[in-house]
Write a protein that holds these residues in place. Structure first.
Motif, PDB file in Angstrom:
ATOM      1  N   LYS A  66       0.816  -1.188  -0.010  1.00 32.13           N
ATOM      2  CA  LYS A  66      -0.009  -0.005   0.138  1.00 32.13           C
ATOM      3  C   LYS A  66       0.735   1.241   0.128  1.00 32.13           C
ATOM      4  CE  LYS A  66      -4.116  -1.947   2.220  1.00 32.13           C
ATOM      5  NZ  LYS A  66      -5.074  -1.823   3.546  1.00 32.13           N
ATOM      6  N   GLY A  67       0.472   2.214  -1.061  1.00 31.92           N
ATOM      7  CA  GLY A  67       1.379   3.410  -0.824  1.00 31.92           C
ATOM      8  C   GLY A  67       2.292   3.312  -2.237  1.00 31.92           C
ATOM      9  N   GLY A  68       2.452   2.183  -2.594  1.00 31.64           N
ATOM     10  CA  GLY A  68       3.318   2.176  -3.731  1.00 31.64           C
ATOM     11  C   GLY A  68       4.463   1.609  -3.572  1.00 31.64           C
ATOM     12  N   ARG A  69       4.939   1.463  -2.174  1.00 28.47           N
ATOM     13  CA  ARG A  69       6.578   0.984  -1.967  1.00 28.47           C
ATOM     14  C   ARG A  69       6.649  -0.495  -2.605  1.00 28.47           C
ATOM     15  NH1 ARG A  69       9.220  -1.603   2.254  1.00 28.47           N
ATOM     16  NH2 ARG A  69       7.171  -1.829   3.413  1.00 28.47           N
TER      17      ARG A  69
END
Length: 75
Positions: free
Chosen positions: A61-64
């Motif tokens: 989640k958040g693109g990491r």
């Protein structure tokens, strides 16, 4: 994995190096049932540091990016 974990994890196939018709035919031949997307241009490659294909990414989640696998996966 999609059939087993698809309710808990979002799976997607993204074709960046083929025509969308070619990629769709490949997914159908392999009986992939996950959503498929087609990305033209270099922006996706830059955003996710794609230097080789096939490439599998586990993105939190958040693109990491939390895991990377270069090469085909079997099994």
């Amino acid at each position: 994995a999609y059939e087993t974990y698809g309710k808990d994890v979002h799976f997607a196939a993204v074709a960046i190096d083929a025509k969308s018709d070619d990629a769709a035919a490949f997914l159908e031949r392999k009986n992939f049932t996950m959503p498929a997307y087609y990305a033209a241009g270099e922006q996706l490659n830059r955003d996710y540091h794609v230097d080789a294909v096939p490439l599998s990414l586990l993105i939190a989640k958040g693109g990491r990016i939390v895991a990377v696998r270069i090469g085909a996966m079997t099994g």
